[in-house]
Scaffold this active site. Structure first.
Site, PDB file in Angstrom:
ATOM      1  N   LYS A 190       0.853  -1.197   0.000  1.00 52.27           N
ATOM      2  CA  LYS A 190       0.000   0.000   0.000  1.00 52.27           C
ATOM      3  C   LYS A 190       0.892   1.252   0.000  1.00 52.27           C
ATOM      4  O   LYS A 190       1.926   1.252  -0.666  1.00 52.27           O
ATOM      5  CB  LYS A 190      -0.965  -0.037   1.187  1.00 52.27           C
ATOM      6  CG  LYS A 190      -1.734  -1.373   1.222  1.00 52.27           C
ATOM      7  CD  LYS A 190      -2.870  -1.409   2.171  1.00 52.27           C
ATOM      8  CE  LYS A 190      -3.494  -2.805   2.108  1.00 52.27           C
ATOM      9  NZ  LYS A 190      -4.668  -2.938   2.948  1.00 52.27           N
ATOM     10  N   GLU A 215      -9.761  -1.018  -1.543  1.00 50.92           N
ATOM     11  CA  GLU A 215      -9.478   0.411  -1.300  1.00 50.92           C
ATOM     12  C   GLU A 215      -9.633   1.221  -2.594  1.00 50.92           C
ATOM     13  O   GLU A 215     -10.042   2.378  -2.569  1.00 50.92           O
ATOM     14  CB  GLU A 215      -8.081   0.568  -0.691  1.00 50.92           C
ATOM     15  CG  GLU A 215      -8.066   0.102   0.767  1.00 50.92           C
ATOM     16  CD  GLU A 215      -6.758  -0.511   1.241  1.00 50.92           C
ATOM     17  OE1 GLU A 215      -5.714  -0.280   0.616  1.00 50.92           O
ATOM     18  OE2 GLU A 215      -6.799  -1.242   2.252  1.00 50.92           O
ATOM     19  N   GLU A 254     -10.816 -11.147  -0.682  1.00 52.00           N
ATOM     20  CA  GLU A 254     -10.491 -10.296   0.450  1.00 52.00           C
ATOM     21  C   GLU A 254     -11.770  -9.712   1.047  1.00 52.00           C
ATOM     22  O   GLU A 254     -12.263  -8.683   0.573  1.00 52.00           O
ATOM     23  CB  GLU A 254      -9.584  -9.149   0.010  1.00 52.00           C
ATOM     24  CG  GLU A 254      -8.261  -9.601  -0.564  1.00 52.00           C
ATOM     25  CD  GLU A 254      -7.187  -8.536  -0.400  1.00 52.00           C
ATOM     26  OE1 GLU A 254      -6.145  -8.853   0.182  1.00 52.00           O
ATOM     27  OE2 GLU A 254      -7.394  -7.389  -0.827  1.00 52.00           O
ATOM     28  N   SER A 266      -6.071  -9.340   7.048  1.00 52.44           N
ATOM     29  CA  SER A 266      -5.496  -9.623   8.365  1.00 52.44           C
ATOM     30  C   SER A 266      -4.847 -11.008   8.452  1.00 52.44           C
ATOM     31  O   SER A 266      -4.864 -11.652   9.495  1.00 52.44           O
ATOM     32  CB  SER A 266      -6.552  -9.457   9.461  1.00 52.44           C
ATOM     33  OG  SER A 266      -6.997  -8.110   9.497  1.00 52.44           O
TER      34      SER A 266
HETATM   35  P1  PGA Z   1      -4.151  -6.576   5.547  1.00 49.58           P
HETATM   36  O1  PGA Z   1      -4.435  -6.115   4.056  1.00 49.58           O
HETATM   37  O2  PGA Z   1      -3.346  -7.843   5.463  1.00 49.58           O
HETATM   38  O3  PGA Z   1      -3.394  -5.446   6.177  1.00 49.58           O
HETATM   39  O4  PGA Z   1      -5.481  -6.817   6.193  1.00 49.58           O
HETATM   40  C1  PGA Z   1      -4.679  -7.043   3.029  1.00 49.58           C
HETATM   41  C2  PGA Z   1      -4.888  -6.328   1.732  1.00 49.58           C
HETATM   42  O5  PGA Z   1      -5.454  -5.216   1.753  1.00 49.58           O
HETATM   43  O6  PGA Z   1      -4.507  -6.813   0.666  1.00 49.58           O
END
Ligand code: PGA
Length: 258
Positions: A11, A102, A172, A218
């Site tokens: 990210k 996102e 996800e 997560s």
């Molecule tokens: P996260 O994000 O492992 O921090 O929950 C996963 C992702 O957004 O691909």
């Protein structure tokens, strides 16, 4: 053999120096892991500005690749701030994440736009990591499977079989991303099996059974093994836990132990 993948989605994190250090540390710690043995792959998806440098670092490595977190659907033109797939290919990307939640929520990317992006990625010979996932309310209402089916239908099911065979899907659940609320191994397996069965129904058995389906949300060094041990979970798309070499390497090891 089906491809197993652990991809790190960084990210909007890290300085240029930290980015290089993290990749080097992961590579060093992976030295003893035989990725090729079970067709395991590691993918780094850093912010755009580090792609070129990290692309040079990873050049020529087997089973270790670079991904972009996003792309534009057009090959070139007046799209200020955007990046074309060919540019990503030029600097060494093999994968592009398409439709991360996102992007869908903050940047209002529609299923139709994600369809065009998927087409652009495939046309350039790269692999889309296509993300799908339901909101917490969908799960509370029990509509999670129809939400996922709709996302796949709108953005992927126009693809020819040969194209579909080049896609990686990342399931996800939006309520699990960055929240510490992981899907249980049973919830992940149930949805992954649903996705695979849907692909089988729309395409065929062979396409469905060779499809790599990643879990994201997560996922960390503690829960990776129990998630990855499910028959239909072929690795993970990792956010937070990919920012620290030790945890990312543990997750990769959990994947290669399957
Ligand atoms: P996260 O994000 O492992 O921090 O929950 C996963 C992702 O957004 O691909």
């Amino acid at each position: 053999m089906k491809k197993r993948i652990v991809a790190g989605n960084w990210k909007m994190h890290k300085t240029s120096r930290e980015a290089e250090d993290l990749v080097k540390e992961v590579l060093e710690k992976l030295d003893t892991v035989d990725l090729k043995k079970h067709n395991n792959h590691v993918v780094f998806a850093p912010p755009f500005v580090y792609l070129q440098n990290l692309g040079k670092l990873l050049q020529g490595m087997t089973n270790i690749s670079l991904a972009a977190q996003n792309c534009h659907s057009e090959p070139k033109g007046a799209f200020t701030g955007e990046t074309a797939v060919q540019m990503l290919k030029d600097v060494g990307c093999e994968y592009v994440i398409v439709g991360h939640s996102e992007r869908r929520s903050y940047f209002k990317e529609s299923d139709a736009f994600l369809k065009q992006k998927t087409d652009a990625v495939l046309a350039a010979g790269l692999t889309p990591i296509f993300c799908c996932g339901e909101m917490l309310n969908d799960r509370k209402n029990g509509t999670q499977q129809s939400v996922i089916r709709e996302q796949l239908e709108q953005s992927l099911f126009h693809l020819e079989k040969a194209e579909m065979q080049r896609v990686v899907i990342a399931y996800e659940p939006v309520w699990a991303i960055g929240t510490g609320m992981t899907a249980s191994p049973e919830q992940a397996q149930e949805m992954h099996a649903f996705i695979r069965n849907t692909i089988e129904e729309v395409y065929d058995h062979n396409t469905a059974h060779h499809l790599t389906i990643l879990y994201g949300g997560s996922c960390n060094a503690q829960n990776a093994a129990s998630l990855f041990s499910n028959a239909d979970v072929d690795g993970g798309l990792i956010g937070g836990a990919s920012l620290v070499a030790d945890s990312f390497v543990e997750i990769i090891k959990a994947n290669s132990a399957q």
